[in-house]
Design a protein around this motif. Structure first.
Motif: not given
Ligand SMILES: *[C@@H]1O[C@H](CO)[C@@H](O)[C@H](O)[C@H]1NC(C)=O
Ligand SMILES: *[C@@H]1O[C@H](CO)[C@@H](O)[C@H](O)[C@H]1NC(C)=O
Ligand SMILES: *[C@@H]1O[C@H](CO)[C@@H](O)[C@H](O)[C@H]1NC(C)=O
Ligand SMILES: *[C@@H]1O[C@H](CO)[C@@H](O)[C@H](O)[C@H]1NC(C)=O
Ligand SMILES: *[C@@H]1O[C@H](CO)[C@@H](O)[C@H](O)[C@H]1NC(C)=O
Length: 460
Positions: A296-300, A361-370, A372-376, A382-390
């Motif tokens: 669910x977290x990933x979907x959001x 935060x995005x413009x400043x370049x924070x939480x950018x993983x190597x 892209x997050x995709x459907x597949x 699972x180890x991504x830094x892009x986590x809206x929960x935190x």
């Protein structure tokens, strides 16, 4: 009995007590029955305390040693805090979805679980559409407590003297939950210092705090574009989400086809809202285990990624106006300080939305993983830094602190949710202000809201 035997028995006894005590210490903090086991995955509906768990013990705790200016001489000269509103009721749209889920559970759920029985016989659907996203009491407290903590963290900046002197400026989005959050932040300070003789103004500024409503290119190409979120739609139709929906249907004892992805999301938010608003571990939370919650977290997160963040360039560019506003405040503080004047706007408190903070935060370049997050690629993320929960719980806050360290050495420290961050490519967690400006020079020289947001961009 020989004395040696008594000694052995004694030692055995002590050791046994020691061991069992030790087990208690390990087990108790993990199993707080008041906190849902899935509370860390609620994304933008999450409680601030989950991001900083030490606050559960003491909501006013601060750790000044996280601020490590390069030398003892460093003095704060400016501070900007960009803050998301506190805990709120669901919007009318979400209440409708929750009502549908509730009706389904009342009429069709046939499984035999004590928590389901509790929902059906004791829990009442108390959410109504007129609640419409308003700030709740917990949200008032979120902002009051944040104000007090920031004043403890930066006593020379967020001080009674600076507040009374008019050196602290408040700006807010026009939404009631933001205005009330701003009032709550101010109340946190005036109650702390027992100020009753004066009131402090705030300015409402949607151009700055709700820039996303005014950026035409964003509105047309992303916000009002049914194909912009295809990755999200695909994930919701994909195997991971299907499995979660089936597990919910099994737990309720209803046919699989009755649990849509919308239903699953409503159930997830039901647990999240009950916890955020009332601090209860509601029976609704039993519809998910941790594995389901991560899906669910990933979907959001996926939705936030494509709608507000790295998914499309215009998402972050829509915040150009806030970016320039921020740097012009910093520049002004620097030039006033350099020319020997007192910094007139020592502190700026700006209250907005998750949708305000995430593009910035995005413009400043924070939480950018190597990647892209995709459907597949759920499994590889699972180890991504892009986590809206935190990143974006209620009352999430980006604080930028400008230090004068003497001899023209100016430093800028970013904190998110009271934790230090590092600017992209900067080793030093508190880099020189001039290096930060150099790092963002393309944005400082461009990133013009008007031209970025017009629908047909002139070739650059
Ligand atoms: C405070 O922060 C420092 C540096 O991050 C850390 O080492 C220390 O354990 C923290 N103290 C408390 C009480 O959390
Ligand atoms: C927000 O503030 C207004 C004005 O003070 C008040 O009427 C309203 O009840 C407040 N609370 C919420 C939850 O919106
Ligand atoms: C909607 O988004 C898709 C995917 O990014 C894009 O190809 C299309 O041009 C967009 N539509 C509009 C009207 O901008
Ligand atoms: C959104 O798109 C629909 C068609 O896809 C269009 O009819 C509507 O006017 C658009 N709304 C805005 C605010 O652009
Ligand atoms: C700049 O600010 C620092 C820290 O408050 C202060 O010590 C210094 O005197 C200021 N510089 C000038 C030129 O006023």
């Amino acid at each position: 009995m020989p004395i040696i035997l008594w000694k052995i028995i004694f030692i055995y006894f002590i050791t046994t007590i020691g061991v069992s005590r030790c087990f208690c210490d390990i087990i108790i903090p993990e199993e707080n029955p008041k906190i849902p086991s899935i509370a860390k995955y609620f994304c933008t509906k999450g409680r601030y305390e989950e991001v900083n768990p030490y606050l559960i013990e003491d909501i006013l705790a601060v750790n000044r040693s996280i601020l490590q200016p390069p030398s003892k001489q460093c003095r704060e000269i400016h501070l900007t805090a960009i803050i998301r509103h506190g805990t709120r009721f669901p919007t009318a749209k979400n209440v409708k979805k929750m009502q549908k889920l509730y009706d389904l559970v009342m009429t069709s759920a046939s499984a035999k679980h004590s928590w389901l029985h509790e929902i059906q016989t004791q829990w009442t659907m108390w959410y109504t559409e007129d609640m419409d996203g308003r700030l709740v009491q917990k949200g008032v407290d979120d902002l009051k407590h944040l104000a007090i903590r920031l004043s403890k963290l930066f006593p020379s900046m967020i001080s009674e003297k600076k507040l009374r002197g008019g050196f602290i400026k408040f700006i807010t989005s026009s939404k009631h939950r933001c205005v009330n959050s701003t009032l709550s932040f101010k109340a946190g300070l005036t109650e702390l210092w027992d100020i009753k003789d004066v009131e402090f103004d705030h300015a409402v500024n949607d151009a700055l705090m709700r820039f996303f409503d005014l950026c035409t290119k964003f509105l047309v190409e992303v916000d009002n574009n049914s194909t912009a979120l295809t990755e999200v739609d695909k994930f919701k139709q994909g195997p991971e989400m299907k499995r979660v929906q089936q597990k919910i249907a099994d737990r309720l004892g209803v046919p699989y086809n009755l649990i849509s992805d919308d239903m699953a999301e409503a159930a997830f938010y039901m647990c999240a809202y009950e916890f955020a608003i009332k601090t209860v571990n509601s029976p609704w939370c039993q519809l998910f285990d941790v594995v389901d919650a991560q899906v669910m977290e990933y979907s959001i997160d996926l939705k936030q990624f494509w709608k507000r963040s790295y998914g499309y360039d215009i998402n972050s560019k829509s915040s150009c106006i806030l970016f320039h506003d921020l740097f012009s405040r910093l520049d002004k503080a620097v030039s006033e300080n350099m020319s020997g004047q007192q910094v007139t706007e020592a502190v700026t408190v700006q209250v907005g939305h998750a949708e305000t903070l995430l593009p910035l935060l995005t413009l400043l370049g924070f939480f950018k993983d190597s990647s892209t997050l995709t459907s597949t690629n759920y499994a590889s993320q699972t180890q991504r830094s892009f986590r809206t929960s935190s990143m974006l719980p209620y009352a999430a806050n980006l604080v930028l602190v400008l230090y004068d360290c003497g001899g023209g050495d100016l430093r800028l420290q970013p904190l998110l949710n009271e934790k230090p961050m590092t600017f992209l490519d900067q080793q030093d967690s508190i880099p020189r202000y001039q290096d930060v400006r150099e790092h963002y020079k393309d944005l400082l020289n461009g990133c013009d809201f008007e031209s970025e947001c017009q629908l047909f961009n002139k070739p650059r």
